[in-house]
Design an enzyme around this catalytic site. Structure first.
Site, mmCIF file in Angstrom:
data_model
loop_
_atom_site.group_PDB
_atom_site.id
_atom_site.type_symbol
_atom_site.label_atom_id
_atom_site.label_comp_id
_atom_site.label_asym_id
_atom_site.label_seq_id
_atom_site.Cartn_x
_atom_site.Cartn_y
_atom_site.Cartn_z
ATOM 1 N N LYS A 275 0.433 -1.481 -0.631
ATOM 2 C CA LYS A 275 -0.463 -0.121 -0.129
ATOM 3 C C LYS A 275 1.059 1.113 0.140
ATOM 4 C CE LYS A 275 -4.231 1.544 2.176
ATOM 5 N NZ LYS A 275 -3.742 2.600 4.138
ATOM 6 N N ALA A 276 1.766 0.638 0.672
ATOM 7 C CA ALA A 276 2.964 2.515 0.683
ATOM 8 C C ALA A 276 3.439 3.013 -0.647
ATOM 9 C CB ALA A 276 4.182 1.694 1.782
ATOM 10 N N ASN B 228 5.516 -15.199 0.085
ATOM 11 C CA ASN B 228 5.487 -14.479 -1.584
ATOM 12 C C ASN B 228 6.602 -15.137 -2.389
ATOM 13 O OD1 ASN B 228 8.418 -13.777 -1.356
ATOM 14 N ND2 ASN B 228 8.239 -11.346 -1.603
ATOM 15 N N ILE B 229 6.816 -15.592 -4.114
ATOM 16 C CA ILE B 229 7.243 -16.183 -5.011
ATOM 17 C C ILE B 229 9.028 -16.714 -3.681
ATOM 18 C CG2 ILE B 229 5.843 -15.531 -6.019
ATOM 19 C CD1 ILE B 229 8.129 -13.638 -7.833
ATOM 20 N N CYS C 7 -3.745 -11.530 -4.990
ATOM 21 C CA CYS C 7 -2.150 -11.229 -4.919
ATOM 22 C C CYS C 7 -2.262 -9.681 -4.321
ATOM 23 C CB CYS C 7 -1.554 -12.095 -4.725
ATOM 24 S SG CYS C 7 -1.911 -12.324 -5.808
ATOM 25 N N SER C 8 -0.702 -9.512 -5.227
ATOM 26 C CA SER C 8 -0.606 -8.600 -5.627
ATOM 27 C C SER C 8 -0.418 -8.381 -6.974
ATOM 28 C CB SER C 8 1.009 -8.386 -5.948
ATOM 29 O OG SER C 8 1.277 -8.607 -3.802
#
Lengths: 659, 729
Positions: A344-345, A368-369, A430-431
């Site tokens: 978010k930042a 994450n990956i 996710c992202s």
């Protein structure tokens, strides 16, 4: 699992090379050696023994004229050219050519010591044969599976000897030693580097040279319109949109998208600009009864200053309204909440429950990956080449691999349960919405929809959720690319297949396919023999004409589907599977990760017995029906009607009728 | 994890049951409690609670079952409310399907509205329990729920009663009932009337042993009754097998040279001609006469020229180690809710490793595999030696036979093996299992250790499936005998003594065993029929026996739906189906024999059906353990066999089963083999020989376990409780 392919000693589950069934090729010329291996491989377990007796006896008495079960008809089916291979001859697939050969190469086997033999490099594989030992030893490695080539020191073999370690993506790292000066060795090294990483040397991937022809066309397996139609789409709330037919809205999405009805095209574009990589929320699956849906997308671009997008908020509201059963919408963010905050930042973020009314946001806490890549790297360290028996469990614990599998399964179970029991639609992201999102949605769909548990259905699932929606296979696997340290690489798909295996183990009769199918998929994820997993998106595949220039993995699979079929499959059509996502009930997929260890050799040819029995059953059924007809015609006994009740099976059909 | 899923359990309820139960008028029939508990002779109900629900395990179909809970001074019994009225004339049932012997209970935990409490004989309960959880030594967890309508006093009292009775203050009282009951005239009568299974060897008489010698093809050995009155050794059986050439008078002198008089005795012969013996350690403090030494050698060498002594005192876990490991394993797997700390899921693997249980299992398997390979070499005597010859020798000798002898992998064969190597060999079950609870040190779970190496491939094929890559070679030429091992010098006898050595696992040595195996198989022209089943000993391949250890974990969903993974092995299921077809063919050809002469019953086919027959029978006899082994093992609670549905239910539960199976005319006629009627039997855990089943058709349906959940839901009259029925769409 295939005892035949272990004629060497180190390739228990060698990736089957499609054009030759590995079993036949080796079996044909090994003769007595093969027999010796078989003796080793099949100590007589009591039920195996018993089955064998049964088979033998039944064949004698009942199926006098039939084929012996050892050579069932399916074995005779061979596609394309089938050369008779001599022991020192390299078996080639159509389109494959030998590039270099070096004799007197030493394979430094971590299990049984060094072996001298001949190393051949083709444009598809590396092939090593040693006739030093009985039985002879052979090993092949698909060049596509090679992650990097590393020079190692082999001082013990003299100064002019150099060593090479072939670090593979499939959990092994064979090592070779050879003389520096000899030209043939130099050639082998050069060819190996070139063809292992063709994209780094202005060459094309081998799939573009592969010339095999299969009776089935795997590219026809997935037809998006047909699949959506199967789900009952379009309907009054959802439409199949051609908005993205030129990949203009989102270049990583497929051309056809299912979106809510009556949404203004401009609104869609505004939603797209508010979602990372323009990956707007689109329907992946709809519940046949409740109309609850699985919707996937990428993170909203909220940013540090809490951007809002009215169109996006309205869009999600529409998705919620499309399901009359629930007045809530559940969003599953696959990430850890702290990571989501970090995102978010950096202009990413997540849906605020304040701005999205009736939305419930859940974080699934999946790393994450990069974490996954590291975890598999650790796993490789503990399974190859040596295994610490004493501390096996804690070393597995230390890799956290099973812990991440558990997280994924637990997340998918929550999603499936929310749909099934909560009757609420869910949005998963996710992202970017192409890694963890694909894992979670496809696992949830596998639990919810029994169609995806069939051989064809699973292919559709992969084509749709992974290939279609732009999982970046090319980047994650790094096909033909020598940059092994690229941080884009990650075994997300392997992790997903592992999850499928875990569910399969817990529900052994719920899947039409078998373990070999999963292993074959993973082997050809790397092999570059088929174009199925090429490129990062549908758009790229169209541009590179992958479909017209390469063969689909499904062509191979579906041309010999019986090899990949679970004979005990029960079509529980409306059953939702909830696997136990607890480490107590998960297990390391030993037959995949530890398969290169010769001590792993499976002993009981249960699989073979199964096939023989299936064959036998078909024969007996035929015979029974014949006899019955005879009885009926000669006696026309009324009592014989009781024989009619037996269900007639054709081929490897389920043992049980549909539940 | 599942929020409000549809897997919520349904309770079987019959509307008027409450009234019926609360306001019954007791009419007593012989030995039967008014709520339908059929008491054993001499057994009486100490306490009961009505309207109790028992939680069914996933294997039992999940859900709850309503009924009455009893505590006698022998067992905790549960009688479902809709269970059929017991037949007054039927044989007594030692343990019903829902019963558990007090001796099997490890912990009693009461769960209240806000707390859980471990209930001990002296503890007082300050709340009315809502739930009663019994943690069993066999890793079962049995959970009872008290209804709102269960009188509070009943809930409290039965909890107390169980807690007091299962841990009697005076050691040994827990067994007093069994002892008394078995000693009663009524029981003795039953016992003597009981038909013996002709396929099962009890090793009780010299004929039994002679039979075994004959079965193994062992010559040069004889059965001696020199210990007939236990004068030579109190812990050995009355009959022992020793070399033919050793006379009883000579033999008598050798007893003194062994701990507890446990001289070398023959156990088994490998088809290649090697003999397996076992013995205790030597008594070194006795002066040896020359004659004695000659006798010792004769006894030790048996009929062979080479003798290998395998010392199980070395490299093997001690009994204390195993006990500790088992305690830890139990604590880990039972997930005791009263324990203050529970193992978090992400620590499961490390904690499991920390118990060392798997380690010890691998160790035993490895040792047994080594011995199996030794025996395969042929023409030598392998003697297992352990100081007391009553623990590890039992484990290893029986494992070796499971690996090498296919007969031991049948159910009667396995039972006989346990009889031979454990019960008759004097494994101290009583102190090892510690019924008396007098000293925890003595307690030992060796038999579980053996059982957890899957005795039968069907239990856990992954263990025995594979070939070992063990690190083992004999040290050639080390003929000197360690002084602690043998009381005499080497070279005096006709052969040489060797001792097995394991070398450090260096890379070069790693495939030693494999090379040995390969060399063996290459030297053979024809495939060798006597290959042992050598388990994979690789760390990843020795897996936790979930079906046993985790059966208490109260998980409901997976592994049972759509089909439990622990069900019949797929190959067997398919083979069963093939057998069905064969029978159908046989039937068709019999009925059509007048018109067309089909060759359906050739000798080979009858042989096969015999094999199948044994198999089928044996599948069911696992629920018969109590019946078969009442000489000492009857205390083990029944295995919760899933095969005890009435035939009709079973048939309906298996759509693939031809419906005609249930209505088939006496099909025994088509089966060419005469069957021992006594083995057809009870699907409950009857103590005594059940009447031969006079419904021949049933055995065809009973063959494979049917899907428990589905068949249960279809067989229950009170409504469905199965997950498959209620949970999903």
């Amino acid at each position: 699992m295939d005892k035949q392919s272990s004629a060497g000693s180190e390739s228990p589950a060698q990736p089957p090379v499609p054009s030759r069934k590995p079993t036949r090729t080796l079996g044909g010329n090994t003769g007595s050696r093969q027999a010796s291996v078989e003796t080793l491989d099949s100590p007589t377990g009591s039920h195996v023994e018993w089955c064998k007796q049964l088979i033998a006896a039944t064949l004698n008495s009942q199926v006098s004229a039939g084929l012996p079960p050892e050579v069932p008809s399916r074995d005779l089916k061979v596609f394309g050219h089938q050369p008779v291979v001599q022991m020192d001859e390299v078996p080639l697939v159509p389109g494959e050519t030998i590039r270099a050969t070096a004799k007197d190469v030493m394979y430094i086997c971590p299990f049984s010591g060094a072996l001298n033999g001949t190393l051949t490099v083709t444009d598809y594989k590396l092939y090593f044969v040693s006739l030093e030992r009985e039985p002879y030893f052979l090993m092949d490695v698909n060049l596509g599976a090679i992650s990097r080539l590393e020079t190692i020191s082999v001082q013990s073999n003299g100064e002019n000897t150099c060593g090479m370690e072939i670090v593979c993506k499939d959990m092994r790292s064979p090592r070779f030693a050879f003389k520096k000066e000899e030209q043939s060795n130099v050639d082998v090294m050069e060819m190996l580097t070139k063809h292992a990483f063709p994209l780094s040397h202005d060459l094309s991937l081998f799939a573009f040279q592969f010339k095999e022809e299969y009776p089935m066309d795997g590219w026809k397996v997935y037809d998006p319109v047909a699949e959506y139609k199967r789900q009952g789409l379009p309907n009054e709330s959802w439409t199949i949109s051609k908005l993205n037919s030129n990949y203009e809205v989102c270049d990583t999405y497929p051309a056809l998208l299912v979106i809510p009805n009556n949404i203004d095209e401009d609104d869609i574009r505004r939603v797209a600009s508010f979602r990372a990589k323009h990956r707007i929320p689109v329907l992946s699956w709809i519940h046949p009864e409740t109309q609850a849906t699985i919707v996937r997308c990428s993170q909203p671009l909220v940013g540090p200053s809490d951007h809002r997008c009215k169109e996006d908020e309205r869009y999600l509201q529409t998705i919620m309204d499309a399901n009359a059963q629930s007045h809530k919408l559940t969003i599953f963010d696959a990430r850890q909440s702290s990571v989501a905050d970090t995102n978010k930042a950096k202009d990413g973020g997540y849906e605020s429950e304040n701005f999205y009314p009736n939305v419930e946001l859940n974080f699934l806490d999946i790393p994450n990956i990069h974490v996954m890549r590291e975890s598999l790297r650790k796993l490789k360290e503990v399974v190859y080449p040596t295994i610490d028996d004493q501390h096996w469990l804690s070393t597995i614990d230390g890799t956290h691999w099973l812990e991440y599998i558990r997280l994924l399964l637990a997340g998918a179970v929550r999603i499936a349960d929310k749909l099934e029991s909560g009757k609420s639609s869910v949005v998963v992201h996710c992202s970017d919405g192409w890694d963890r999102t694909a894992q979670l949605t496809s696992l949830a769909m596998l639990m919810l929809d029994s169609h995806y548990r069939t051989l064809r259905g699973f292919q559709v699932l992969l084509e749709k959720e992974w290939i279609g929606f732009g999982h970046k296979f090319a980047s994650r696997v790094g096909h033909g690319d020598e940059n092994h340290a690229n941080s884009e690489r990650s075994p997300l798909f392997v992790q997903f297949i592992d999850c499928v295996w875990q569910i399969m183990r817990q529900f052994p009769a719920a899947f039409e396919f078998n373990e070999l199918f999963l292993i074959t998929i993973l082997d050809h994820l790397y092999s570059c023999l088929f174009g199925t997993f090429f490129c990062n998106s549908e758009k790229e595949r169209v541009e590179q004409e992958v479909q017209s220039k390469t063969v689909s993995l499904w062509s191979y699979i579906n041309s010999q589907a019986e090899d990949f079929t679970n004979p005990f499959y029960v079509d529980y059509q409306h059953h939702v599977l909830y696997p136990l996502a607890s480490l107590r009930h998960l297990e390391l997929w030993v037959s995949y990760y530890v398969r290169w260890n010769p001590r792993m050799r499976p002993q009981m040819p249960v699989h073979e017995n199964l096939k023989e029995l299936l064959f036998l059953r078909a024969e007996l059924q035929r015979k029974a029906e014949e006899l019955q007809r005879e009885v009926l015609s000669s006696h026309s006994l009324s009592s014989s009607s009781e024989h009619n009740s037996s269900p007639s099976h054709g081929g490897p059909s389920p043992l049980h009728t549909t539940a | 994890m599942l929020t409000g899923s549809r897997t919520t359990f349904k309770v079987r309820q019959i509307p008027d049951v409450k009234d019926r139960m609360l306001s019954h008028s007791g009419h007593h029939t012989r030995g039967r409690d008014m709520f339908g508990l059929c008491c054993l002779p001499g057994e009486c109900v100490l306490q009961r609670a009505v309207l109790v629900r028992k939680k069914l395990s996933a294997k039992e179909g999940g859900g709850w079952l309503s009924g009455t809970l009893f505590c006698t001074h022998f067992r905790v019994a549960f009688v479902p409310q809709d269970s059929p009225k017991p037949d007054d004339n039927a044989d007594p049932v030692l343990l019903g399907d829902h019963d558990v012997a007090l001796a099997s209970i490890e912990k009693v935990v009461a769960v209240g509205p806000s707390r859980t409490k471990l209930v001990t004989p002296n503890s007082s309960l300050k709340f009315t329990p809502e739930e009663l959880v019994l943690y069993c030594r066999d890793l079962r967890v049995i959970c009872f729920l008290f209804d709102r309508l269960t009188p509070d006093t009943q809930a409290v009292e039965i909890t107390y009663t169980i807690a007091k009775t299962y841990q009697p203050l005076r050691a040994g009282t827990i067994l007093s009932f069994q002892n008394a009951a078995l000693g009663s005239i009524e029981m003795k009568q039953f016992l003597s009337n009981r038909r013996r299974d002709p396929n099962m060897n009890w090793f009780e008489s010299s004929i039994d042993w002679e039979q075994e010698l004959e079965r193994a093809g062992a010559t040069g050995w004889r059965v001696t009754s020199v210990n007939d009155r236990f004068e030579m050794s109190t812990s050995l059986s009355r009959f022992n097998v020793v070399p033919q050439k050793v006379l009883d008078t000579e033999l008598k002198k050798t007893f003194a040279h062994f701990n507890e008089g446990r001289i070398p005795r023959w156990c088994w012969r490998h088809p290649r001609g090697s003999d397996l013996l076992r013995m205790a350690s030597f008594q070194n403090n006795i002066y040896h006469e020359k004659d004695d030494i000659r006798n010792l050698e004769l006894v030790l060498f048996g009929v062979q020229q080479v003798c290998v002594v395998v010392d199980l005192g070395e490299e093997m876990p001690s009994t204390a180690d195993i006990q500790l490991a088992h305690t830890r394993l139990r604590a880990l797997c039972l997930g005791d809710i009263s324990a203050s700390v529970s193992v978090p899921d992400d620590k499961w693997l490390s904690t499991l490793e920390g118990t060392h249980w798997q380690d010890y299992i691998r160790c035993c398997l490895r040792k047994a595999a080594e011995v199996a390979c030794l025996l395969r070499g042929g023409h030598l005597t392998v003697v297992l030696q352990e100081p007391e010859d009553r623990d590890m020798n039992c484990v290893v000798s029986s494992l070796v036979q499971v690996m090498c002898d296919p007969h031991c992998r049948t159910v009667p064969g396995f039972q006989a093996l346990v009889q031979k190597e454990w019960i008759m060999a004097g494994h101290r079950f009583l102190s090892r299992i510690n019924y008396h609870r007098d000293s925890d040190k003595e307690e030992l779970s060796l038999s579980l250790l053996t059982l957890s190496h899957p005795p039968l491939p069907l239990l856990c094929p992954q263990h025995v499936d594979g070939m070992a890559g063990s690190v083992f070679l004999l040290s050639r030429g080390s003929f000197s005998s360690p002084s602690n091992l043998l009381p005499w010098r080497s070279g005096t006898g006709s052969g040489s003594y060797r001792k097995s050595h394991r070398r450090a696992p260096s890379a070069e040595m790693l495939p030693g065993l494999e090379r040995l195996l390969r060399a063996c198989s290459l030297s053979e022209a024809s495939p060798e029929p006597h290959e042992p089943l050598l388990p994979l000993l690789l760390g990843p391949c020795v897996k936790v026996w979930r079906d046993c250890y985790l059966r208490g974990a109260l998980h409901a969903q997976a592994f049972t739906h759509p089909m439990p993974s622990s069900m019949l092995h797929p190959v067997e299921q398919l083979a069963w189906e093939v057998q069905q077809l064969r029978e159908k063919l046989a039937q068709a050809s019999t009925s059509s024999s007048s018109s067309c002469s089909s060759s359906s019953s050739s000798p080979s086919s009858s042989r096969t059906s015999d094999t199948l027959h044994i198999r089928r029978e044996s599948r069911r006899s696992d629920s018969n353990l109590n019946q078969n082994a009442n000489n000492g093992t009857f205390l083990f609670p029944s295995s919760r066999s899933t095969s005890h549905q009435p035939p009709a239910a079973r048939a309906s539960a298996r759509p693939a089963t031809p419906p005609k199976a249930a209505s088939r005319p006496p099909a025994t006629n088509t089966s060419p083999q005469p069957r021992p009627a006594g083995r057809d039997g009870p699907k409950h855990t009857f103590l005594f020989g059940h009447q031969p089943d006079n419904r021949p058709a049933q055995r065809y349906i009973a063959a494979p376990h049917s899907k428990p959940s589905r068949s249960r839901s279809s067989s229950s009259s009170g409504g469905s409780s199965g997950i498959s029925g209620s949970s999903l769409q």
